[in-house]
Scaffold this motif. Structure first.
Motif, PDB file in Angstrom:
ATOM      1  N   MET A 205       0.727  -1.325   0.002  1.00 42.18           N
ATOM      2  CA  MET A 205      -0.130   0.017   0.106  1.00 42.18           C
ATOM      3  C   MET A 205       0.746   1.111   0.163  1.00 42.18           C
ATOM      4  SD  MET A 205      -2.976  -1.115   2.825  1.00 42.18           S
ATOM      5  CE  MET A 205      -3.834   0.562   2.600  1.00 42.18           C
ATOM      6  N   ASP A 206       1.971   1.192   0.645  1.00 40.80           N
ATOM      7  CA  ASP A 206       2.932   2.574   0.976  1.00 40.80           C
ATOM      8  C   ASP A 206       3.554   2.513  -0.232  1.00 40.80           C
ATOM      9  OD1 ASP A 206       3.803   4.469   2.468  1.00 40.80           O
ATOM     10  OD2 ASP A 206       5.639   3.463   2.574  1.00 40.80           O
ATOM     11  N   LYS A 207       4.466   1.646  -0.696  1.00 42.43           N
ATOM     12  CA  LYS A 207       5.518   1.709  -1.872  1.00 42.43           C
ATOM     13  C   LYS A 207       4.813   1.692  -3.328  1.00 42.43           C
ATOM     14  CE  LYS A 207       8.453   2.099   1.256  1.00 42.43           C
ATOM     15  NZ  LYS A 207       9.173   3.351   1.409  1.00 42.43           N
ATOM     16  N   THR A 208       3.659   0.839  -3.428  1.00 39.27           N
ATOM     17  CA  THR A 208       3.355   0.538  -4.729  1.00 39.27           C
ATOM     18  C   THR A 208       1.928   1.189  -5.040  1.00 39.27           C
ATOM     19  OG1 THR A 208       2.281  -1.634  -4.214  1.00 39.27           O
ATOM     20  CG2 THR A 208       4.488  -1.700  -4.903  1.00 39.27           C
ATOM     21  N   ALA A 209       1.225   1.682  -4.081  1.00 40.53           N
ATOM     22  CA  ALA A 209      -0.120   2.326  -4.102  1.00 40.53           C
ATOM     23  C   ALA A 209      -1.146   1.203  -4.420  1.00 40.53           C
ATOM     24  CB  ALA A 209      -0.250   3.479  -4.973  1.00 40.53           C
ATOM     25  N   MET A 210      -1.003  -0.033  -4.293  1.00 41.39           N
ATOM     26  CA  MET A 210      -1.781  -1.201  -4.539  1.00 41.39           C
ATOM     27  C   MET A 210      -3.180  -0.900  -3.675  1.00 41.39           C
ATOM     28  SD  MET A 210      -1.254  -5.237  -4.162  1.00 41.39           S
ATOM     29  CE  MET A 210      -0.146  -5.363  -5.443  1.00 41.39           C
ATOM     30  N   PRO A 211      -4.469  -1.356  -4.267  1.00 40.34           N
ATOM     31  CA  PRO A 211      -5.440  -1.098  -3.382  1.00 40.34           C
ATOM     32  C   PRO A 211      -5.505  -2.181  -2.267  1.00 40.34           C
ATOM     33  CG  PRO A 211      -5.860  -1.362  -5.693  1.00 40.34           C
ATOM     34  CD  PRO A 211      -4.429  -1.547  -5.540  1.00 40.34           C
ATOM     35  N   TYR A 212      -5.921  -1.632  -1.006  1.00 41.96           N
ATOM     36  CA  TYR A 212      -6.044  -2.255   0.176  1.00 41.96           C
ATOM     37  C   TYR A 212      -6.500  -3.741  -0.006  1.00 41.96           C
ATOM     38  CZ  TYR A 212     -10.910  -1.280   0.789  1.00 41.96           C
ATOM     39  OH  TYR A 212     -12.285  -1.293   0.482  1.00 41.96           O
TER      40      TYR A 212
ATOM     41  N   THR B  66      -4.234  -6.458  -1.321  1.00 41.70           N
ATOM     42  CA  THR B  66      -3.082  -6.827  -0.700  1.00 41.70           C
ATOM     43  C   THR B  66      -3.233  -8.157   0.250  1.00 41.70           C
ATOM     44  OG1 THR B  66      -3.362  -5.414   1.302  1.00 41.70           O
ATOM     45  CG2 THR B  66      -2.169  -4.296  -0.629  1.00 41.70           C
TER      46      THR B  66
ATOM     47  N   ILE C  62      -0.005   3.689   7.245  1.00 36.16           N
ATOM     48  CA  ILE C  62      -0.641   3.540   5.921  1.00 36.16           C
ATOM     49  C   ILE C  62      -2.047   4.180   6.192  1.00 36.16           C
ATOM     50  CG2 ILE C  62       0.171   1.486   4.982  1.00 36.16           C
ATOM     51  CD1 ILE C  62      -1.793  -0.320   6.441  1.00 36.16           C
TER      52      ILE C  62
ATOM     53  N   PRO D 154      -8.434   3.018   4.618  1.00 34.72           N
ATOM     54  CA  PRO D 154      -9.227   3.131   3.438  1.00 34.72           C
ATOM     55  C   PRO D 154     -10.699   3.587   3.819  1.00 34.72           C
ATOM     56  CG  PRO D 154      -9.051   0.769   4.003  1.00 34.72           C
ATOM     57  CD  PRO D 154      -8.213   1.835   4.782  1.00 34.72           C
TER      58      PRO D 154
ATOM     59  N   GLN E 188      -3.874   0.777  11.032  1.00 35.72           N
ATOM     60  CA  GLN E 188      -3.007   1.979   9.879  1.00 35.72           C
ATOM     61  C   GLN E 188      -1.375   1.938  10.169  1.00 35.72           C
ATOM     62  OE1 GLN E 188      -6.422   4.828  11.437  1.00 35.72           O
ATOM     63  NE2 GLN E 188      -5.452   5.748   9.274  1.00 35.72           N
TER      64      GLN E 188
END
Length: 331
Positions: A88-95, A98, A157, A160, A245
């Motif tokens: 979530m932090d490095k690649t902005a992948m949706p929660y 993950t 993080i 959401p 978070q």
């Protein structure tokens, strides 16, 4: 005591009856109504309890059903939490994306750890897993991993929001999101443990020599059970990190692994429903103990634990089964 020598209830071999289905439906309805009746902080606490229930179910599959004692499952919670937090932090992948990734990473880690652990039994295996739990916080703080893990500071993080058009706040949405994972994972575990796989796991736990003589591949079952147990625990860690978070090494100390073991025993060994009772215990009893005595909360916690074990030696699930047999409806 070795889990293989403890008299435990075998996995269920028949479908749920009408009364059980009705009770399950009522529990799900009550769980869905819960976030609308409580404040945000209480909803957050129940979200954490649901994530703990997933972790306890994974640990129970390994220890209660298969007889492999683990004192280091906090390490898999950490791996799952950090996998979700880093993605979530490095690649902005949706929660939501993950969660399965965290489960897959932990499955691989658990399976690989389970392979050398095949040579260990009983206390030796428990010490090996305990070493894993002790080492994990230090590994996460290592300078080589600091660009990813944040070192001692951890990873922060963003909680959401609910999807557009869904009239829920952040805590309520995460509660329902976690509850959905609980329903899916518990149904999968129930379906797995009530069939051939469950009988094989119990046979390996109770009579490993006889199970091997009957054609059960004990090595493969043990390794896969370790992997599946780690998968469940990793998903729980990812869900907890999203709710909190935050993911930091000191949140996953060896004490967390012991807490999971306590929750499993209090809830009931080799019991699927016991994961819920154990999760409620480890989430709420420390708070109750702190309210009773600010000076010595862990002494009060110890009294609660001793009381539970004295009154319910087979766990809360064992007591519920006994009461159901004595007072429940008869076919």
């Amino acid at each position: 005591m070795d889990a293989a020598t403890t008299p435990l209830r075998p996995p269920p071999s028949r479908a749920l009856g009408p009364w059980q289905l009705a009770g399950l439906a009522l529990l799900i309805l009550a769980a869905c109504a819960l976030p609308f009746l409580l404040g945000n902080y209480r909803v957050f606490q129940f979200t954490m309890a649901l994530s703990y229930a997933i972790a306890l179910l994974g640990l129970n599959m390994l220890t209660g059903f298969n007889g492999q004692i683990s004192l280091g499952h906090g390490a898999f919670l950490a791996i799952g939490a950090y996998t979700a937090a880093i993605l979530m932090d490095k690649t902005a992948m949706p929660y939501w994306a993950t969660i399965p990734v965290a489960g897959l990473v932990c499955f691989i880690a658990g399976f690989l750890f389970g392979l050398p652990a095949l040579r260990l039994e009983g206390l030796y295996l428990s010490l090996a897993t305990f070493a894993l739990g002790v080492a994990m916080p230090q590994i996460l703080k290592h300078k080589a991993l600091e660009p990813w893990t944040g070192g001692s500071m951890g990873v922060v993080i963003v909680k959401p929001d609910a999807p557009a058009g869904v009239p829920l706040n952040q805590d309520q949405w995460l509660y329902f999101f976690t509850l959905a994972w609980v329903i899916v994972l518990f149904f999968a575990a129930w379906n797995l443990l009530r069939g051939r796989v469950g009988r094989a796991l119990v046979a390996i736990r109770d009579q490993p020599v006889a199970a091997q003589a009957m054609g059960v591949n004990t090595a493969m079952y043990k390794s896969l059970t370790f992997g599946v147990s780690a998968l469940y625990t990793g998903i729980a860690g990812a869900l907890a990190a999203i709710a909190v978070q935050f993911a930091a090494p000191d949140s996953f100390s060896s004490f967390l692994s012991l807490t999971l073991l306590v929750g499993m025993v209090v809830g009931g060994l080799a019991s699927i429903s016991g994961a819920f009772y154990g999760a409620l215990f480890i989430q709420f009893i420390p708070n109750v103990a702190d309210q009773i005595s600010k000076a010595a909360p862990w002494a009060i916690y110890g009294v609660f634990l001793i009381g539970f074990m004295y009154v319910m030696p087979s766990g809360v699930a064992g007591l519920v089964r006994m009461l159901r047999r004595r007072f429940g409806p008869r076919a």
